[in-house]
Design an enzyme around this catalytic site. Sequence first.
Site, PDB file in Angstrom:
ATOM      1  CB  ALA A  38      12.128 -20.596 -21.460  1.00  0.00           C
TER       2      ALA A  38
ATOM      3  CD  GLU B 172      18.979 -23.142 -18.918  1.00  0.00           C
ATOM      4  OE1 GLU B 172      17.831 -22.697 -19.130  1.00  0.00           O
ATOM      5  OE2 GLU B 172      19.436 -24.121 -19.521  1.00  0.00           O
TER       6      GLU B 172
ATOM      7  CD  GLU C  24      14.995 -26.318 -17.425  1.00  0.00           C
ATOM      8  OE1 GLU C  24      15.331 -26.942 -16.396  1.00  0.00           O
ATOM      9  OE2 GLU C  24      15.504 -25.224 -17.739  1.00  0.00           O
TER      10      GLU C  24
HETATM   11  N1  CAA Z   1       6.383 -19.482 -18.219  1.00  0.00           N
HETATM   12  C1  CAA Z   1       5.192 -18.861 -18.369  1.00  0.00           C
HETATM   13  N2  CAA Z   1       4.434 -18.435 -17.333  1.00  0.00           N
HETATM   14  C2  CAA Z   1       4.907 -18.653 -16.106  1.00  0.00           C
HETATM   15  C3  CAA Z   1       6.125 -19.300 -15.872  1.00  0.00           C
HETATM   16  C4  CAA Z   1       6.892 -19.719 -16.991  1.00  0.00           C
HETATM   17  N3  CAA Z   1       8.097 -20.301 -16.889  1.00  0.00           N
HETATM   18  N4  CAA Z   1       6.320 -19.393 -14.536  1.00  0.00           N
HETATM   19  C5  CAA Z   1       5.253 -18.816 -13.956  1.00  0.00           C
HETATM   20  N5  CAA Z   1       4.396 -18.373 -14.904  1.00  0.00           N
HETATM   21  C6  CAA Z   1       3.108 -17.697 -14.714  1.00  0.00           C
HETATM   22  C7  CAA Z   1       2.037 -18.658 -14.257  1.00  0.00           C
HETATM   23  O1  CAA Z   1       1.495 -19.355 -15.349  1.00  0.00           O
HETATM   24  C8  CAA Z   1       1.068 -17.713 -13.599  1.00  0.00           C
HETATM   25  O2  CAA Z   1       0.318 -17.073 -14.606  1.00  0.00           O
HETATM   26  P1  CAA Z   1      -1.306 -16.962 -14.491  1.00  0.00           P
HETATM   27  O3  CAA Z   1      -1.511 -16.068 -13.282  1.00  0.00           O
HETATM   28  O4  CAA Z   1      -1.701 -16.344 -15.776  1.00  0.00           O
HETATM   29  O5  CAA Z   1      -1.792 -18.349 -14.265  1.00  0.00           O
HETATM   30  C9  CAA Z   1       1.969 -16.668 -12.970  1.00  0.00           C
HETATM   31  O6  CAA Z   1       3.215 -16.754 -13.639  1.00  0.00           O
HETATM   32  C10 CAA Z   1       2.211 -16.900 -11.500  1.00  0.00           C
HETATM   33  O7  CAA Z   1       2.704 -18.235 -11.355  1.00  0.00           O
HETATM   34  P2  CAA Z   1       2.099 -19.277 -10.302  1.00  0.00           P
HETATM   35  O8  CAA Z   1       0.644 -19.004 -10.067  1.00  0.00           O
HETATM   36  O9  CAA Z   1       2.455 -20.650 -10.769  1.00  0.00           O
HETATM   37  O10 CAA Z   1       2.921 -18.853  -9.003  1.00  0.00           O
HETATM   38  P3  CAA Z   1       3.310 -19.765  -7.759  1.00  0.00           P
HETATM   39  O11 CAA Z   1       3.890 -18.840  -6.749  1.00  0.00           O
HETATM   40  O12 CAA Z   1       2.183 -20.625  -7.360  1.00  0.00           O
HETATM   41  O13 CAA Z   1       4.452 -20.759  -8.305  1.00  0.00           O
HETATM   42  C11 CAA Z   1       6.515 -21.278  -9.487  1.00  0.00           C
HETATM   43  C12 CAA Z   1       5.708 -20.230  -8.683  1.00  0.00           C
HETATM   44  C13 CAA Z   1       6.909 -22.427  -8.575  1.00  0.00           C
HETATM   45  C14 CAA Z   1       7.762 -20.554  -9.968  1.00  0.00           C
HETATM   46  C15 CAA Z   1       5.668 -21.790 -10.668  1.00  0.00           C
HETATM   47  O14 CAA Z   1       5.128 -20.673 -11.359  1.00  0.00           O
HETATM   48  C16 CAA Z   1       6.446 -22.615 -11.645  1.00  0.00           C
HETATM   49  O15 CAA Z   1       6.700 -23.770 -11.398  1.00  0.00           O
HETATM   50  N6  CAA Z   1       6.800 -22.025 -12.821  1.00  0.00           N
HETATM   51  C17 CAA Z   1       7.457 -22.744 -13.888  1.00  0.00           C
HETATM   52  C18 CAA Z   1       8.919 -22.987 -13.574  1.00  0.00           C
HETATM   53  C19 CAA Z   1       9.562 -23.771 -14.697  1.00  0.00           C
HETATM   54  O16 CAA Z   1       9.180 -24.885 -15.012  1.00  0.00           O
HETATM   55  N7  CAA Z   1      10.580 -23.169 -15.344  1.00  0.00           N
HETATM   56  C20 CAA Z   1      11.286 -23.783 -16.451  1.00  0.00           C
HETATM   57  C21 CAA Z   1      10.695 -23.322 -17.745  1.00  0.00           C
HETATM   58  S1  CAA Z   1      11.341 -24.199 -19.139  1.00  0.00           S
HETATM   59  C22 CAA Z   1      12.840 -23.475 -19.454  1.00  0.00           C
HETATM   60  O17 CAA Z   1      13.245 -22.535 -18.801  1.00  0.00           O
HETATM   61  C23 CAA Z   1      13.629 -24.067 -20.609  1.00  0.00           C
HETATM   62  C24 CAA Z   1      15.020 -23.577 -20.724  1.00  0.00           C
HETATM   63  O18 CAA Z   1      15.937 -24.188 -20.228  1.00  0.00           O
HETATM   64  C25 CAA Z   1      15.366 -22.405 -21.490  1.00  0.00           C
END
Ligand code: CAA
Length: 296
Positions: free
Chosen positions: A104, A150, A170
Amino acid sequence: MASVATVTRALLGKNVLNKCKVVSATSQASMKFYSTASYENIKVEVVGSKKNVGLIQLNRPKALNALCKPLFVELGKAVNDFDADSNIAAIIITGNEKAFAAGADIKEMQNNTYSSNTKQGFLREWEDISNCGKPIIAAVNGFALGGGCELAMLCDIIYAGEKAKFGQPEINIGTIPGAGGTQRLPSYVGKSKAMEIVLTGNFFDAHEAEKMGLVSKVFPVEKLLEETIKLAESIGTHSPLIVKLAKQAVNQAYETTLKSGLQFEKSTFYGTFATEDRKEGMTAFVEKSPPNFKNE
Ligand code: CAA
């Protein structure tokens, strides 16, 4: 002497075989995406040699396909449109090589409150995907994290590229899965694995996902979409009506008790005997010829 029906079936059979040969020759060309009308966050195309597979590509590459609300509204519309289109046999949801979806959209929900979530029914539109009557296959390359994992689990079958990474991270951002991760994951992979995944936030790869039963097959990255289209086309050779009933019946196994699931199965099985396609399928078997299903 061969009956007219048998001759017709034999001719149809030849056509079916000839068309199957064309699949591999044209599949590369038919996999090119074209951008449809008003979508900003997804791309939609009809693919396959019979043009009966609906392909939806999540398309927010800069945000790793983070699942913001506008994306989900578009995804829901595309799925509903394919569900209503009688030419479409199955639907594929995919991302790109780096990400299926990284969850998300954290930036979108960063300032949400308990009260705003409750009032708006936050993530309500996600469940629309599971109301689709047609089979949906997730083709997962790259990250399928949080809501991305999911979303894959909302689909009926998951195929993965060998570099796919799954997880429910999460917990790392102070929350819990909110779109089925704590409910679907345990019923697909068992309690201990699901607890480990949800409580640590650790990622797991495509082969581990296959071993757990979350994913049905793993392919080289560049082969994933082609193989997923083949799977959709293979489903598309069957009666759409019976495919729909079979999907409903399997889903009962995850949504109700064994006793009522078995009751549902039995009455659906009996119900297939009221369809033309059941009659056609069994007659074709007995006459040793390919069936010509009519979706009736
Ligand atoms: N939401 C919003 N933006 C996201 C995102 C997310 N879930 N995941 C990645 N992005 C964005 C980053 O902020 C970044 O944007 P900017 O360039 O503007 O900074 C861009 O995508 C590229 O991401 P990274 O620079 O972080 O890329 P990376 O290769 O270094 O890392 C990753 C990749 C490990 C996937 C890392 O991006 C990450 O940990 N993302 C979040 C994963 C996460 O926590 N997901 C769960 C979300 S909560 C949820 O989903 C609730 C639910 O159950 C419904």
